[in-house]
Each structure stands twice: as C-alpha cells, then as structure tokens.
Design a protein around this motif. Structure first.
Motif, PDB file in Angstrom:
ATOM      1  N   ALA A 101       0.812  -1.225   0.000  1.00 25.70           N
ATOM      2  CA  ALA A 101       0.000   0.000   0.000  1.00 25.70           C
ATOM      3  C   ALA A 101       0.838   1.264   0.000  1.00 25.70           C
ATOM      4  N   ASP A 102       2.091   1.149   0.485  1.00 27.42           N
ATOM      5  CA  ASP A 102       2.936   2.339   0.506  1.00 27.42           C
ATOM      6  C   ASP A 102       3.797   2.462  -0.734  1.00 27.42           C
ATOM      7  N   GLY A 103       3.542   1.569  -1.800  1.00 30.54           N
ATOM      8  CA  GLY A 103       4.240   1.695  -3.066  1.00 30.54           C
ATOM      9  C   GLY A 103       5.434   0.769  -3.235  1.00 30.54           C
ATOM     10  N   ILE A 104       5.752  -0.034  -2.228  1.00 35.35           N
ATOM     11  CA  ILE A 104       6.874  -0.966  -2.358  1.00 35.35           C
ATOM     12  C   ILE A 104       6.452  -2.126  -3.259  1.00 35.35           C
ATOM     13  N   MET A 112       2.680  14.377  -5.262  1.00 38.35           N
ATOM     14  CA  MET A 112       2.839  14.743  -6.669  1.00 38.35           C
ATOM     15  C   MET A 112       2.701  13.475  -7.510  1.00 38.35           C
ATOM     16  N   TYR A 113       2.469  13.671  -8.799  1.00 38.61           N
ATOM     17  CA  TYR A 113       2.310  12.538  -9.702  1.00 38.61           C
ATOM     18  C   TYR A 113       3.627  12.276 -10.427  1.00 38.61           C
ATOM     19  N   GLU A 114       3.987  10.983 -10.535  1.00 36.17           N
ATOM     20  CA  GLU A 114       5.169  10.577 -11.286  1.00 36.17           C
ATOM     21  C   GLU A 114       4.750   9.579 -12.355  1.00 36.17           C
ATOM     22  N   PHE A 115       5.437   9.618 -13.488  1.00 36.91           N
ATOM     23  CA  PHE A 115       5.135   8.695 -14.591  1.00 36.91           C
ATOM     24  C   PHE A 115       6.225   7.641 -14.677  1.00 36.91           C
ATOM     25  N   ASP A 116       5.777   6.381 -14.627  1.00 38.55           N
ATOM     26  CA  ASP A 116       6.688   5.241 -14.779  1.00 38.55           C
ATOM     27  C   ASP A 116       6.338   4.574 -16.103  1.00 38.55           C
ATOM     28  N   PRO A 117       7.310   4.433 -17.052  1.00 35.96           N
ATOM     29  CA  PRO A 117       6.994   3.850 -18.377  1.00 35.96           C
ATOM     30  C   PRO A 117       6.389   2.462 -18.258  1.00 35.96           C
ATOM     31  N   LYS A 155       0.758   8.265  -7.843  1.00 31.54           N
ATOM     32  CA  LYS A 155       0.779   9.321  -6.828  1.00 31.54           C
ATOM     33  C   LYS A 155       1.893   9.023  -5.826  1.00 31.54           C
ATOM     34  N   VAL A 156       2.772  10.022  -5.609  1.00 30.27           N
ATOM     35  CA  VAL A 156       3.876   9.874  -4.653  1.00 30.27           C
ATOM     36  C   VAL A 156       3.638  10.859  -3.510  1.00 30.27           C
ATOM     37  N   TYR A 157       3.464  10.328  -2.287  1.00 30.13           N
ATOM     38  CA  TYR A 157       3.173  11.173  -1.132  1.00 30.13           C
ATOM     39  C   TYR A 157       4.451  11.804  -0.570  1.00 30.13           C
ATOM     40  N   SER A 158       4.272  12.994   0.009  1.00 34.08           N
ATOM     41  CA  SER A 158       5.412  13.708   0.601  1.00 34.08           C
ATOM     42  C   SER A 158       5.805  13.080   1.929  1.00 34.08           C
ATOM     43  N   ASP A 159       6.988  13.503   2.441  1.00 35.74           N
ATOM     44  CA  ASP A 159       7.438  13.021   3.754  1.00 35.74           C
ATOM     45  C   ASP A 159       6.440  13.379   4.849  1.00 35.74           C
ATOM     46  N   LEU A 160       5.800  14.552   4.730  1.00 38.73           N
ATOM     47  CA  LEU A 160       4.848  14.958   5.744  1.00 38.73           C
ATOM     48  C   LEU A 160       3.670  14.007   5.810  1.00 38.73           C
ATOM     49  N   LEU A 180      -5.089  16.688   7.347  1.00 37.30           N
ATOM     50  CA  LEU A 180      -4.824  17.501   6.164  1.00 37.30           C
ATOM     51  C   LEU A 180      -5.799  17.092   5.079  1.00 37.30           C
ATOM     52  N   VAL A 181      -6.331  18.073   4.373  1.00 35.26           N
ATOM     53  CA  VAL A 181      -7.209  17.806   3.234  1.00 35.26           C
ATOM     54  C   VAL A 181      -6.392  18.025   1.968  1.00 35.26           C
ATOM     55  N   LEU A 182      -6.214  16.962   1.162  1.00 34.42           N
ATOM     56  CA  LEU A 182      -5.417  17.054  -0.052  1.00 34.42           C
ATOM     57  C   LEU A 182      -6.262  17.609  -1.187  1.00 34.42           C
ATOM     58  N   SER A 183      -5.595  18.046  -2.227  1.00 35.67           N
ATOM     59  CA  SER A 183      -6.303  18.625  -3.373  1.00 35.67           C
ATOM     60  C   SER A 183      -7.187  17.599  -4.060  1.00 35.67           C
ATOM     61  N   SER A 184      -6.861  16.337  -3.879  1.00 34.98           N
ATOM     62  CA  SER A 184      -7.655  15.273  -4.494  1.00 34.98           C
ATOM     63  C   SER A 184      -8.918  14.991  -3.705  1.00 34.98           C
ATOM     64  N   GLY A 185      -9.063  15.672  -2.575  1.00 38.98           N
ATOM     65  CA  GLY A 185     -10.207  15.426  -1.722  1.00 38.98           C
ATOM     66  C   GLY A 185      -9.919  14.417  -0.632  1.00 38.98           C
ATOM     67  N   GLU A 186      -8.775  13.776  -0.733  1.00 36.70           N
ATOM     68  CA  GLU A 186      -8.391  12.780   0.263  1.00 36.70           C
ATOM     69  C   GLU A 186      -8.081  13.473   1.585  1.00 36.70           C
ATOM     70  N   VAL A 187      -8.505  12.903   2.693  1.00 40.11           N
ATOM     71  CA  VAL A 187      -8.258  13.420   4.030  1.00 40.11           C
ATOM     72  C   VAL A 187      -7.240  12.521   4.714  1.00 40.11           C
ATOM     73  N   VAL A 188      -6.111  13.118   5.128  1.00 43.44           N
ATOM     74  CA  VAL A 188      -5.053  12.348   5.804  1.00 43.44           C
ATOM     75  C   VAL A 188      -5.102  12.721   7.279  1.00 43.44           C
ATOM     76  N   LYS A 189      -5.467  11.766   8.078  1.00 41.71           N
ATOM     77  CA  LYS A 189      -5.596  11.985   9.527  1.00 41.71           C
ATOM     78  C   LYS A 189      -4.263  11.668  10.200  1.00 41.71           C
ATOM     79  N   ALA A 190      -3.816  12.569  11.055  1.00 40.23           N
ATOM     80  CA  ALA A 190      -2.592  12.312  11.818  1.00 40.23           C
ATOM     81  C   ALA A 190      -2.870  11.249  12.869  1.00 40.23           C
ATOM     82  N   ARG A 191      -1.935  10.335  13.041  1.00 39.35           N
ATOM     83  CA  ARG A 191      -2.088   9.318  14.085  1.00 39.35           C
ATOM     84  C   ARG A 191      -2.133   9.974  15.464  1.00 39.35           C
TER      85      ARG A 191
END
Length: 940
Positions: free
Chosen positions: A577-580, A697-702, A708-713, A750-761
C-alpha cells in the motif's frame, strides 16, 4: 636667657612670667598662655597668618593662614574642624556676628549659619560665587546686612535671613567706590547709622548705602582700623589718628614707635592692641591717657582681643632655612576692667548655683530624650559670661551632660540587647559616642561595642542556620526560587540592621550558601534517567515509544501486457500500500490474462507469504545523539516534554520552539526523539513552498504508468510515534497556512487537493522551530498558527547570573573539547567551576583543583565572556536597541570550535577572533567584534 627666647620655648611646661602695664592705679597683666593645641599639620607654621576672627562670646577662634589654611579653636585652645571647609588659596576676612560666620576667601564668599553656636557640626554653610562678581577684600556684618568688596572696585550688600537655605543669593544693593581713589580695598566697616567706612591702601572714604561719597580722608590705614562709638581710629605709617565721625574732625594724632599693621580694641573700649607690620612688637595704647606701651617678643602683623580677655596675635622666628609664624595666645586680666569684683563674684556664684541644680537633675534623669534641652541646662547657659571661672563651670557642665548622655545611652543599649532590639543605627550611634569620649567612659563604650558585635555575630549565625535548614528542605531551581523562601527574605531584612562591614560579609555568606545549595540541587534535580519503559527528563517522565508497526496490505499489480500468437499475456508484480514492489523469484511472473480470473495457487501463497513477513512498514529509526546532561539542557527537555505530553493528551496544537539560530532548537528535538525512540521527520519550510511539497505529486513510470507519490509529511502523519519538526515554520507562505489550520488544531488532519483526508495518528507529535519574531528581517508567525500553538523560548545556556555568579552549563559542553578537563566527570567539573569562578569553596572543588585545570577553566570563562558579549550585541542590534551592526550569530557550535583551539592559540581572545572573524564579511562589524572582545575581558 632673654624674654624672646623664653617666649618661644612653646614645648616647655612652666608658665611664662607675667607682663604688667601700669594703667593709672591698676595693672594690666598679660601672660603667655600655653593652652593652644598643637596642629597635626607639622608644616602649619611655615604659612603666615592673614587674619584672625573671634566670636562675639569669645568661645571660638578662627585663624586664616596663607593658601587658605584654617585653624579653628575653642576658648580652651582645643582644635576643632570647621564644617564645609572653604576651597580657597587665601582667607582675607573673618567676621562673627550674631548667628553668622562669614569668610571672604577669594573668589568665594562663605556664610555659615550657626544653629547651635557651641556645636559646629550643626552649622550650615552656603558658598557664593557668581560669574562677573569676584569677592576680593573687605567684609562686615551689622544689623542683618552683610557688605563685601569685589574685584572691579564695587561693594555689594546681602540681607541675612534665617539659615540662608536659598538656591541663589539676591543682592540688596551695590555701588562703585572708584571715585574715592582709596587704592586697594582692605577693610569695610558698617557704621551705626548704616553708612560704610572703606579703608584702602591709599585713603579712607565714607559712603552712604546709595553709593554717594560723603567723605574722603587721606589716611592709608589699610587693615589698621577700629571703631569706638562715634570714633574711627586709624593706624598708618607711624601714626595713630582718632577721628570723630559725627563732627567729621580729627580728635588727636599720635606718633607711634611701631609701624601699625592691624589693631583691635578691648571690650570696654579703653585699650587698643596694635600689631607691628615688621617686628615682633605689640603696642598697648591707652585711649584715655593717649599713651602707648610696647611689648617685644610677639605682636607681628595681626591681633584680636576676645571678650574673655584673651589676646591672639603672631610672632615669627627666622631660621637658617625659612621663617616660621607662630600663633600666640595671651591671657590677661582685661575682664577686671569691665567687671567689678563684686559683680564678678555674683556672676560666678549664680553660675555655681545653677550648676548644682543641673547636677542634681542629671543624677535623677531616667531617659536621654531631650537631655540637651533640659531647662536646668539652658538656664545655666543663659548665665554664660566671658569670665574664665564661668567658662570652666560651663565646660564642667558640658562634661556632665556628655557623661550623663553616655550613661543613659549605655543603659538604653543594654536594655535593647536584653530585648533583642539592637539595630545597626545603634552601633553607629555608639561609635559616635566613642569618638568624643575619653577615659573610663570610652572604656565602657568600647566594651559595649564588643558586646554589640558579638550580638550581631550570634544573631547572624542563628539566621544563617535557619536559612540553611530551609534551603535543605526545598528543591531549588534558580535564585528567584531561593530568594522567595521566607527564611531567606527574613535574613535579608535582618542584614539591613547589621553594621556595614558585617552586612557585606553576611550578604556574601548567604549568597554563597544559596549558590552551593542551588549547585547541588541543580545537579540532583536536572538529570536524565533512562528506565525500561520510560524516560525521566528532570521531573517530567514520558513513556518510551514501543515501536508499534503499521500493517500495510499487498495486492497483485499488472505492469505490462503482451500479445503472443494471438494470446494475451501479462507481467505481474506484488505492490504494498505504501508503493513498495516485489517480483516473484521462484515463479515466472508472466501469466495468461485469463488466469487472472483464477490466479495460480503460487500467487495466493506468495501474497500470504508477503503479508506474513513484509506487511509492516519499516520507518526511519532515530540515530544516537551525543549530548551533555547540563541543567540548562535537561530543563529545556523537561519543559519540552511537559508540553508535548499535553499535546498528545488533548490531541491538538503544535509546540513551537523560538530562539536564536545556533541555540540548539533542532538538537533538542533530535535528543528527545532519540531517547524516546520516536521517528523524526524534519520538514524544512521556506517562503517558496508549494502545496505539492507537503502533500503529493504525480510521477510517470513507463512500465507502471502515472502514480501518486506522497510527501514526507503525509508519510510522517501516518507513521506511529513520529515527531514532525517544521523548521523555520514562520516562513510558510500565506497560501499554505490555511491548509495547516485543521492539522494544528483539534481536527488533526490535512485535506489534499484530491479530496483525500489524511488523519494524523494519535501518537504523532507536531513541533515547529523559528527565530525570535522581533528580530530584524524575521517573518512573524502567522496569527492562524500562533493561536493554535504553544511557544517555548529556547535561550543560550545561562552564563552571568544574579549576584555576580556565573553558570557552568555551556562550559560543561566545552569541557570534553579541552584536554586537561576531559578526565573529570560532569559533577566534578561543576564543583570545580563554582570553586574557581564563583568562589564557592567545597571539598570536591578543592580535590579536583590543579593549576593546569584552573588555567584552562579561566580560558573557557574568558571564551564564554566574549561569546555572550557578542550574543548580547547581536540581540541588541536585531531588536534595534543598538546601532552597532552585529549580525554574526555566535552559536554553541562556534564556542566548541574555539574551545578546541585554545591550546593552539594560547588564549581565549585570539582563539575567538581567529575562528569567527573570517566568517564576518563586513570590515566595520569585524572592528566592532574586536572592540566587544576587548571590553568583555576588561570588565571587573
């Protein structure tokens, strides 16, 4: 041996032979008096006598010598100190009149108001000196008017009112006497009708108060002028002329065998005593017989007659090297000429009777209050007369009064000792009594002083013991806390009642006692204790982070599609889920597309395997951080911990650390994170940050396409136990501040521009850092953030404290960077610092003290003195309190670098300048820093 030689044996004890002058059927008897006390100034007789003044009651004698030297005697010949000695090079005139004593000491006029004529210490003086008016010569007082002469041939008048307690002196009149052509003014005499007689080097003139010249007489009398009723008597050249002021004619003119310099008249007006201008000769002129008698051996230059019959004059003696001028006191029987024997006996009898009444009163007196104002004493003083027997009785009464005061004072002070009511003022009063006491009374007072000092020392010891007990019962954190203890405040108040020298000693003892207790208390109070499940920062404890892991699901991911011989194949991988992403190694990851509907058993098995072993997020572990456990640092950690615990408990807010750059804000967060085992995420803020920097931010992988790549925050907000540090949070652009509002308040998301809500633990800690808001060029913390935050100020380690004591906190940080100090513990170093720098002498401090360590410790002290002076200058400039442009930030990292280089450069100043000046670009600032370094080391 001749009379002259015998006269000047003024050290021998036997009296001189009396000189008798036949006056009709009686003798005027004059005898040399040996009562004048020897002046402490061994050179006093090298200076000639300019003038002599005698008080109207004959009680005081004031002698003015060359260079403004004054001798002040009472009638018994005892030296006293004239209050407020006038600043002058010469004393030209002295006049006693009523309650006033006036001195002409060019260029000043000094007026004393004699509150109590018998006690000069009560006299108040006023000095007159005004631009354009320079008193020079000529002075007299009559009926409340004072007249004096000035440079420029003018006379000024002053009305004497009360004690002359005025800011400025106003003149009641003035006129010029230039048209009289009297030469240099020597004498002013105010006549009975208010007119003025002026005597100069060339002539004598009479003026009215308006300045009208009434009479001009060609008598070059200079200072040789006397008044007797309506007569003016002038001595000049070798003549004596008597002039009738009413009829304005000469009565007589007599040739003299001496050259008159100055003269005075006896109280009864019969005899003139004339001093010779050149020789040791005194002329006695009988104004009734118009005859003169010359006495040799004294009488040079000056003469004054006292109402008690004493005659004061001068005699000179030439030696091989210089001439000496001796003050001569002659006693005489002049009172016999104006007091009949019967009247004299009656006066003495009345005084003796009044004295007996006073003596009886003193023997029954029970209080010292008002002893000088006893009616019996004032009655006795009212009988004062210039008769030696009377003066002796009054002198005896003064002694009785003094002894009575002393005995009553001793009794009162002993009662105060018994009642524990003694104060420092009592000791001061006792010392004043000792100064003026002699013999047995002085011994009693000295013994009482010893008792008082012993009392003060005993009470001081008791107070300090109480303070010590109170200090040991409490945990001290700073001087303010110590000073708020009741026993300490009580001791400080008690110290005010101690003698001055003991007061200073007591203050020093108490301050050192507090410092020693504060030292041990700080060492025991501010510690970091690491236990199995928790950490103690001073008095605040916090649970260690348990390392809770976040479970992340795995899923099958299609990466590529292939068409082979009309058959569709796909390339698969496994993504967390974290992109690994993981690819199978034992199995081919190329499958037919239709197999995805029912994946092979190995796919499910692989997913179970990944979920069992690799489904937990691996977060960044805090690195080990080396730190010094100083009270200052632990105190900051304690406060920091208390505030973050509150944040965790109520799930709202952000803690913002405010302080200078280089003060250790980031380091504080790093140490907390490392010791509590919490992941640390540092989010560097700046004015150019954009939304994508803190969200995703969005990254393109061929192969895999856009993702979608999430920031450190965002990752940190979902990381268990994370400490998120917003560095320079005040620089956030206004466009992002609103976005952080829900994160920093109770909502914690935090409310992201995509509408996603990220709740702090729930276990995430939010911290920010910034420079002081009132500094030049520093952005102020936005109000939205300020209202949601706690702000903790982080300062440099304390250095100079109250009472001239210095804290060792930053020195402890530096000790491991100085070779001679590395081998002693933190505690040993602290006691050594207090021993050397603060003079708090302890056994441990003495034990670890060596010359080498002391030398290096003093170098560290100088280094920190310079560093803190530069820091203070930086702050003053940033806060616009100073115009010296100091923009260099002297961080703790800089003091560490300087400490490492102490051996290389040999002294602290050079180590500092060689280290920091290359970092300063402005030549002006470099010079200012050099000057600050010099000033900081020159402070006492």
């Amino acid at each position: 041996m001749g009379f002259f030689e015998k006269l000047f044996q003024n050290r021998k004890a036997k009296p001189e032979e009396a000189i008798r002058v036949k006056v009709g059927d009686r003798d005027l008897v004059i005898q040399r008096d040996q009562e004048l006390e020897t002046d402490a100034d061994a050179r006093i007789e090298e200076f000639w006598i300019e003038t002599i003044g005698v008080s109207e009651d004959g009680y005081w004698l004031l002698v003015g010598r060359r260079h403004g030297i004054l001798q002040f005697y009472d009638w018994k010949g005892k030296l006293h100190r004239l209050p407020a000695r006038p600043p002058a090079q010469v004393v030209t005139d002295i006049v006693f009149k009523g309650n006033y004593l006036a001195l002409l000491t060019p260029p000043y006029l000094i007026i004393y108001y004699m509150y109590d004529k018998r006690h000069p210490e009560t006299w108040k003086s006023i000095r007159f000196s005004q631009e354009g008016i320079r008193p020079s010569a000529g002075l007299d007082i009559k009926r409340g008017t004072l007249a004096f002469g000035t440079v420029g041939e003018r006379i000024y008048f002053i009305e004497l009112i009360g004690d002359m307690s005025v800011e400025t002196i106003d003149f009641s009149g003035t006129f010029s006497y230039r048209d009289a052509h009297i030469g240099q003014l020597e004498v002013i005499k105010i006549l009975e009708d208010g007119k003025l007689l002026l005597s100069g080097s060339d002539a004598v003139a009479i003026y009215d108060r308006a300045g009208n010249l009434l009479k001009n007489m060609t008598y070059p009398a200079k200072k040789c002028v006397c008044l007797r009723g309506n007569w003016a008597i002038f001595g000049y050249q070798n003549r004596l002329t008597i002039y009738d002021l009413v009829n304005q004619n000469e009565i007589s003119s007599t040739e003299l065998p001496i050259k008159p310099s100055q003269m005075d008249i006896s109280p009864d007006g019969r005899f003139l005593f004339i001093a010779d201008a050149e020789e040791n000769k005194l002329g006695i002129f009988d104004l009734e017989a118009l005859s003169i008698k010359i006495i040799e051996g004294f009488g040079y230059s000056v003469v004054r007659v006292s109402p008690d019959g004493s005659i004061y004059t001068c005699a000179y003696e030439n030696t091989a090297e210089k001439r000496f001028y001796y003050l001569i006191k002659l006693s005489s029987n002049l009172p016999d000429f104006y007091y009949t024997e019967e009247r004299r006996r009656q006066i003495v009898k009345n005084v003796e009777s009044a004295y007996k009444v006073l003596y009886r009163k003193l023997s029954s007196l029970g209080s010292k209050d008002g002893i000088e104002n006893l009616k019996e004493y004032t009655d006795l003083l009212s009988l004062d007369a210039p008769i030696r027997e009377v003066r002796e009785i009054l002198s005896k009464a003064d002694g009785d009064i003094k002894r009575a005061k002393t005995n009553l004072f001793i009794r009162s002070l002993k009662e105060k000792l018994l009642n524990d009511e003694v104060q420092e003022s009592d000791l001061r009063e006792l010392e004043e009594h000792i100064k003026i006491s002699e013999g047995e009374e002085r011994q009693k007072l000295e013994a009482l002083k010893s008792d008082l000092l012993a009392y003060f020392e005993r009470k001081l010891k008791e107070k300090l013991e109480k303070v010590s007990y109170a200090l040991n019962k409490q945990e001290l954190v700073d001087l303010k806390t110590a000073e708020s203890i009741d026993e300490v405040k009580e001791a400080r108040g008690f110290f005010l009642n101690l003698p001055r020298d003991l007061q200073l000693q007591a203050q020093e003892q108490l301050t050192k006692m507090i410092q020693e207790r504060l030292l041990s208390s700080r060492l025991s109070r501010y510690k970091i204790v690491i236990e199995d499940g928790r950490i103690l920062f001073g008095s605040e404890s916090i649970e260690k982070f348990t390392g809770e892991k976040r479970r992340l699901p795995w899923r099958l991911q299609i990466e590529e599609k292939y068409n082979i011989d009309g058959q569709m194949y796909v390339r698969v991988s496994f993504e967390r889920a974290d992109g690994i992403v993981r690819e199978p190694k034992r199995y081919s990851n190329i499958l037919k597309a239709e197999e995805l509907k029912h994946p092979p058993k190995w796919v499910k098995s692989y997913l179970r395997h990944l979920s069992g072993l690799f489904s937990y997020q691996e977060y960044r572990l805090p690195l080990f951080v080396s730190y010094e456990e100083t009270p200052w640092f632990v105190q900051n950690l304690e406060k920091f911990t208390a505030l973050v615990k509150e944040q965790l408990k109520y799930q709202e807010g952000i803690l913002i650390l405010e302080g200078d750059a280089g003060v250790g804000k980031n380091f504080l967060v790093e140490v907390f994170s490392a010791l509590t085992g919490r992941p640390l995420y540092i989010i560097p803020c700046n004015s150019k940050m954009e939304r994508e920097d803190i969200t995703f931010m969005y990254e393109f992988d061929p192969k895999r396409g856009t993702k979608k790549v999430y920031s450190d925050l965002i990752k940190a907000l979902q990381t268990p136990g994370a400490v998120i540090y917003f560095d320079e949070i005040n620089t956030l652009p206004a466009s992002l501040v609103k976005m952080f509002n829900p994160l920093f308040d109770y909502r914690r998301y935090l409310v992201l521009s995509s509408g996603e809500v990220v709740k702090a633990r729930h276990d995430v800690i939010l911290v920010g850092g910034m420079n002081p808001q009132n500094y030049l060029g520093v952005s102020e913390l936005p109000q939205d953030i300020k209202s949601r935050s706690d702000i903790m100020y982080v300062d440099y380690p304390p250095f100079e404290g109250e009472g001239g004591f210095y804290y060792p906190d930053e020195a402890i940080i530096l000790k491991d960077h100085v070779e001679e100090l590395q081998d002693i513990s933190y505690e040993e170093f602290t006691y050594l610092w207090y021993y050397v720098i603060n003079s708090v002498k302890t056994e441990l401090g003495q034990k670890v003290l060596t010359p080498q360590r002391e030398r290096k410790l003093l170098m560290i002290f100088e280094l920190l003195s310079i560093a803190n002076a530069i820091r203070s200058a930086y702050r003053s400039y940033q806060m616009q309190k100073s115009e010296e442009p100091v923009e260099f930030v002297f961080s703790i990292r800089d003091t560490i670098r300087c400490a490492r280089r102490l051996d290389r450069y040999g002294n602290a100043k050079r180590a500092v300048l060689e280290t920091i000046l290359p970092k300063v670009s402005s030549p002006l600032e470099r010079e200012i820093i050099k000057d600050i370094a010099d000033r900081s080391l020159s402070k006492p």
